[in-house]
Design a protein around this motif. Structure first.
Motif, short mmCIF file in Angstrom:
data_model
loop_
_atom_site.label_atom_id
_atom_site.label_comp_id
_atom_site.label_asym_id
_atom_site.label_seq_id
_atom_site.Cartn_x
_atom_site.Cartn_y
_atom_site.Cartn_z
N ASP A 100 0.70 -1.18 -0.02
CA ASP A 100 -0.03 0.01 0.02
C ASP A 100 0.88 1.32 0.07
N LEU A 101 0.28 2.38 -0.71
CA LEU A 101 1.14 3.51 -0.92
C LEU A 101 0.60 4.51 0.37
N VAL A 102 1.28 5.54 0.64
CA VAL A 102 0.68 6.51 1.31
C VAL A 102 1.30 7.88 1.13
N PHE A 103 0.56 9.03 1.19
CA PHE A 103 1.19 10.19 0.69
C PHE A 103 0.76 11.48 1.54
N SER A 104 1.29 12.37 1.93
CA SER A 104 0.54 13.53 2.56
C SER A 104 1.35 14.84 2.24
N GLN A 105 0.50 15.94 1.91
CA GLN A 105 1.06 17.32 1.65
C GLN A 105 -0.08 18.15 1.51
N PRO A 106 -0.10 19.05 2.42
CA PRO A 106 -1.26 20.09 2.55
C PRO A 106 -1.39 20.89 1.29
N LEU A 107 -0.52 21.09 0.43
CA LEU A 107 -0.80 21.82 -0.62
C LEU A 107 -1.84 21.40 -1.52
N LEU A 108 -2.07 20.21 -1.57
CA LEU A 108 -3.04 19.36 -2.27
C LEU A 108 -4.50 19.63 -2.05
N ALA A 109 -4.52 20.10 -0.80
CA ALA A 109 -6.07 20.63 -0.35
C ALA A 109 -6.59 21.64 -1.30
N GLY A 110 -5.84 22.41 -2.04
CA GLY A 110 -6.19 23.34 -2.91
C GLY A 110 -6.17 23.11 -4.19
N ALA A 111 -6.15 21.73 -4.75
CA ALA A 111 -5.90 21.30 -5.90
C ALA A 111 -7.16 21.41 -6.43
N THR A 112 -7.29 21.82 -7.89
CA THR A 112 -8.58 21.85 -8.92
C THR A 112 -8.97 20.19 -9.20
N LEU A 113 -9.93 20.38 -9.63
CA LEU A 113 -10.58 18.92 -10.40
C LEU A 113 -9.66 18.61 -11.21
N ASP A 114 -9.31 19.37 -12.21
CA ASP A 114 -8.10 18.92 -13.17
C ASP A 114 -6.97 18.29 -12.95
N GLN A 115 -6.62 19.02 -11.69
CA GLN A 115 -5.22 18.63 -11.02
C GLN A 115 -5.47 17.44 -10.31
N ILE A 116 -6.35 17.11 -9.52
CA ILE A 116 -6.83 15.97 -8.92
C ILE A 116 -6.91 14.52 -10.14
N ALA A 117 -7.57 14.92 -11.20
CA ALA A 117 -7.59 13.91 -12.04
C ALA A 117 -6.23 13.64 -12.55
N LEU A 118 -5.48 14.36 -12.73
CA LEU A 118 -3.92 14.19 -12.85
C LEU A 118 -3.09 13.33 -12.32
N LEU A 119 -3.40 13.96 -11.12
CA LEU A 119 -2.72 13.03 -9.73
C LEU A 119 -3.45 11.47 -9.64
N ILE A 120 -4.57 11.28 -9.84
CA ILE A 120 -5.06 10.13 -9.75
C ILE A 120 -4.67 8.99 -11.01
N ASP A 121 -4.44 9.73 -12.13
CA ASP A 121 -4.12 9.19 -13.33
C ASP A 121 -2.86 8.28 -13.09
N ALA A 122 -1.77 8.62 -12.27
CA ALA A 122 -0.80 7.97 -11.93
C ALA A 122 -0.68 6.74 -11.02
N LEU A 123 -1.98 6.69 -10.42
CA LEU A 123 -2.34 5.80 -9.39
C LEU A 123 -3.47 4.70 -10.10
N ALA A 124 -3.57 4.46 -11.29
CA ALA A 124 -4.23 3.56 -12.03
C ALA A 124 -4.33 2.16 -11.38
N GLY A 125 -3.13 1.59 -10.87
CA GLY A 125 -2.95 0.39 -10.24
C GLY A 125 -3.27 0.31 -8.85
N TYR A 126 -3.78 1.23 -8.31
CA TYR A 126 -4.10 1.50 -6.79
C TYR A 126 -5.68 1.60 -6.77
N GLN A 127 -6.18 1.09 -5.45
CA GLN A 127 -7.68 1.53 -4.93
C GLN A 127 -7.31 2.75 -4.08
N VAL A 128 -7.79 3.85 -4.76
CA VAL A 128 -7.56 5.16 -3.97
C VAL A 128 -8.44 5.52 -2.91
#
Length: 222
Positions: free
Chosen positions: A84-112
């Motif tokens: 299992d992977l874990v990541f924490s960073q407060p700046l992500l709280a302000g991410a836009t919908l497009d930015q969130i989608a881009l971040l999640i794209d890299a996690l295609a092999g995981y249950q997010v």
């Protein structure tokens, strides 16, 4: 079909639960032995990844090349542990919908799974945006932090993700700048200064790399 590993992304909020980012980085070796892969091995790495994902490099006096590809590199490294992977960073709280989608794209092999810590007026807004990152509502978690100190937040987060924190103390973990809950502007400024320190660390790493490269060239000339 093999069961997917989980990716736990902690995204909130600046000044609330900030101990999680440095604690995960500090204990990344011990966590690996517990079956948890901390994507970042330092706060500079997690900061660089968040800056890349939020397209905020100019705000931190960084070049695009300073952060390009950082998030993918961290995910690929974590994948090698097959856990299992874990990541924490407060700046992500302000991410836009497009930015969130881009971040999640890299996690295609995981249950997010997404974890948002409470403590700010815009909890609901952040939860709403980050709900798009999970396929099921039960994978969106609100971690209550009221009345908890750093150790309490760390323990609660570990319980949620699935690791114990008794042997993962916070004594040697570098703390971020303290937040002032009653003064939002002061909180944001303190957070900005903490992240500025991280950006300076990145620039120092780049200067050191150039120094080593120059030293190598000088040896070749000699």
């Amino acid at each position: 079909m093999a069961k997917k590993h989980k990716a736990w992304i902690h995204v909130g909020m600046p000044g609330v639960g900030d101990v999680l980012e440095p604690a995960l980085a500090h204990h990344h070796v011990a966590l690996r032995e517990l079956g948890i892969a901390s994507a970042a091995h330092s706060t500079a790495e997690s900061f660089r990844a968040a800056v890349e994902m939020t397209r905020s490099h100019k705000d931190w006096s960084l070049k695009r090349s300073d952060v390009e590809g950082q998030w993918t590199r961290l995910v690929r490294r974590a994948e090698k542990s097959r856990s299992d992977l874990v990541f924490s960073q407060p700046l992500l709280a302000g991410a836009t919908l497009d930015q969130i989608a881009l971040l999640i794209d890299a996690l295609a092999g995981y249950q997010v799974h997404v974890v948002v810590t409470t403590g700010h007026e815009d909890d609901a807004t952040t939860l709403g945006r980050w709900s798009t990152a999970v396929r099921k509502t039960e994978r969106l978690h609100l971690l209550e932090t009221d009345g908890l100190d750093d150790a309490g937040v760390w323990k609660a987060f570990g319980k949620l993700v699935g690791f114990g924190t008794a042997s993962l103390g916070l004594g040697d973990v570098a703390r971020p700048a303290p937040a002032v809950d009653s003064l939002p502007e002061a909180l944001r400024e303190l957070d900005r200064l903490a992240r500025r320190n991280a950006s300076l660390e990145i620039r120092l790493e780049e200067l050191d790399r150039k120094r080593r490269k120059l030293k190598k060239k000088l040896r070749e000339v000699a």
